[in-house]
Design a protein around this motif. Structure first.
Motif, PDB file in Angstrom:
ATOM      1  N   ILE A  71       0.487   0.485  -3.941  1.00 15.18           N
ATOM      2  CA  ILE A  71       0.712   1.750  -3.232  1.00 15.18           C
ATOM      3  C   ILE A  71       0.198   2.870  -4.129  1.00 15.18           C
ATOM      4  O   ILE A  71       0.659   3.043  -5.256  1.00 15.18           O
ATOM      5  N   ASN A 113      -1.365   2.789   1.391  1.00 11.77           N
ATOM      6  CA  ASN A 113      -0.984   1.391   1.229  1.00 11.77           C
ATOM      7  C   ASN A 113      -2.250   0.569   1.013  1.00 11.77           C
ATOM      8  O   ASN A 113      -2.961   0.239   1.944  1.00 11.77           O
ATOM      9  N   SER A 137      -2.103  -2.376  -0.439  1.00 11.37           N
ATOM     10  CA  SER A 137      -1.654  -3.762  -0.571  1.00 11.37           C
ATOM     11  C   SER A 137      -1.948  -4.534   0.716  1.00 11.37           C
ATOM     12  O   SER A 137      -2.471  -3.971   1.679  1.00 11.37           O
ATOM     13  N   THR A 171       2.999  -4.951   4.850  1.00 13.93           N
ATOM     14  CA  THR A 171       3.567  -3.785   5.525  1.00 13.93           C
ATOM     15  C   THR A 171       4.824  -3.374   4.768  1.00 13.93           C
ATOM     16  O   THR A 171       5.652  -4.221   4.416  1.00 13.93           O
ATOM     17  N   LEU A 188       4.144   1.764   6.630  1.00 11.16           N
ATOM     18  CA  LEU A 188       2.719   1.747   6.310  1.00 11.16           C
ATOM     19  C   LEU A 188       2.210   0.307   6.329  1.00 11.16           C
ATOM     20  O   LEU A 188       2.609  -0.519   5.509  1.00 11.16           O
TER      21      LEU A 188
END
Length: 136
Positions: free
Chosen positions: A15, A45, A47, A50, A82
């Motif tokens: 993040i 985000n 990554s 979620t 996100l």
């Protein structure tokens, strides 16, 4: 956001937090020791999971030794979810009693797996200085 503002960036657990502070001369009252700063935040985000932003914790410090700890749910009344690749932007403000200070802190997130984790907010400087384009 104004392109000439300094940018502070930090990435934790995929993040990325990007912060741009700005001194608000027109809202400040230096004779009353009130220096108003806005800060613009972008949360990315990066990554593969979620996540949801649950809460925030700010440490605010000025050059005369005043310190504040501010904690609360979400950001400006929201707890955004996100998905991978999503972003969330918001802005807020703080008031210092001196011309110089800084802020730093963390956001608490939760993933779909119910695992809580913290994401660092980069330390950023607050400097009460008129922008060159405002002092004409």
């Amino acid at each position: 956001m104004i392109d000439t503002l300094p940018i502070y960036t930090k990435e934790t657990h995929g993040i990325r937090i990007i912060v741009r502070p700005q001194y608000l001369d027109e809202h400040s009252e230096p004779p009353q020791r009130q220096y108003v700063f806005a800060y613009f935040v972008r949360i990315e985000n990066r990554s593969r999971r979620t996540v949801q932003l649950l809460s925030r914790r700010w440490h605010i410090c000025d050059s005369i030794g005043e310190e504040q700890e501010v904690m609360g749910d979400g950001v400006v009344g929201q707890q955004p979810v996100l998905r991978p690749g999503d972003t969330h932007e918001y802005h807020s403000f703080c008031i210092l009693k001196s011309r110089l200070g800084y802020m730093e802190g963390a956001y608490r997130f939760i993933g779909r797996d119910d695992v809580l984790f913290e994401v660092e907010i980069p330390r950023f400087d607050l400097v009460a200085d008129r922008s060159p384009f405002l002092s004409a």
